[in-house]
Structures are given as structure tokens and as C-alpha cells.
Design an enzyme around this catalytic site. Structure first.
Site, PDB file in Angstrom:
ATOM      1  N   SER A   1      -5.222  -2.516   5.055  1.00 47.43           N
ATOM      2  CA  SER A   1      -3.735  -2.146   5.033  1.00 47.43           C
ATOM      3  C   SER A   1      -3.177  -2.232   6.418  1.00 47.43           C
ATOM      4  CB  SER A   1      -3.334  -0.809   4.347  1.00 47.43           C
ATOM      5  OG  SER A   1      -2.131  -0.544   4.666  1.00 47.43           O
TER       6      SER A   1
ATOM      7  N   HIS B   1       0.938  -1.237  -0.105  1.00 43.70           N
ATOM      8  CA  HIS B   1      -0.111   0.097   0.069  1.00 43.70           C
ATOM      9  C   HIS B   1       0.787   1.383   0.147  1.00 43.70           C
ATOM     10  CE1 HIS B   1      -2.952  -3.163   1.276  1.00 43.70           C
ATOM     11  NE2 HIS B   1      -3.961  -2.119   0.776  1.00 43.70           N
TER      12      HIS B   1
END
Length: 103
Positions: A84, A43
Site C-alpha cells: 500500500s 486500502h
């Protein structure tokens, strides 16, 4: 802020995405955008690309969260899932549903 697209994601496949809040330094106006791509292994790779682009336009960026998207443009279907581990979970859970609506 109108010059910045709300959502930029790959047209097909399963990939990571992030939700980013834009704000002018010292300004009060804020706007959330979504960015996602198969090219990102993690991410933070997406944020590392987006942040300098937005700074050039005069914005500060803050990542609010992220996850994964399964995008099937042929069938016009998007599935938003996962999270994430590097993003603050508080922001993730608060804004995850908004991300799905924006996409």
C-alpha cells in the site's frame, strides 16, 4: 482483545488487505489483526471501516501496512503480495511476513 478476530478476509478472490495494531488507550497490551475485502477500492477504505468498529470496543488503531491477497479457499491457498502506497513503508516491510503467517 480476545473478542476481536485475528483475521477477517473475503473467502475468495484477489483483494486489498491491511495489518492493524490494536491497543487500549494508555495500555501496554497490543495485538495485530488483518482485514481484507474486495469491496475496498483503496486500502484506506478498509481502515475507515475498521477504525470506528474498534473504537466502539475501546481500542486505538494504527495501520502498519497492507498489500494484496489472492485467496483461493477451494484449494486452501493464499498469496500475499504488493504494498500500500499510503501506509508507512517501514512498518510494511517489518510486518509483511508476519501478516502472511497470520493469514
Amino acid at each position: 482483545m480476545a473478542a476481536v478476530r485475528d483475521v477477517e478476509i473475503d473467502p475468495e478472490g484477489t483483494f486489498k488487505y491491511i495489518l492493524v495494531r490494536l491497543q487500549r488507550p494508555g495500555g501496554e497490551e497490543q495485538r495485530d489483526i488483518v482485514r481484507g475485502t474486495k469491496a475496498a477500492e483503496f486500502h484506506n477504505h478498509i481502515f475507515e471501516k475498521v477504525n470506528p468498529e474498534m473504537e466502539k470496543l475501546g481500542y486505538e488503531c494504527k495501520c502498519l501496512g497492507g498489500g494484496k491477497i489472492d485467496h483461493n479457499s477451494k484449494d486452501k491457498k493464499i498469496r500475499v503480495f504488493g504494498l500500500s502506497t499510503w501506509s508507512p513503508l517501514l512498518y510494511y516491510f517489518r510486518y509483511h511476513s508476519e501478516t502472511a503467517e497470520d493469514v
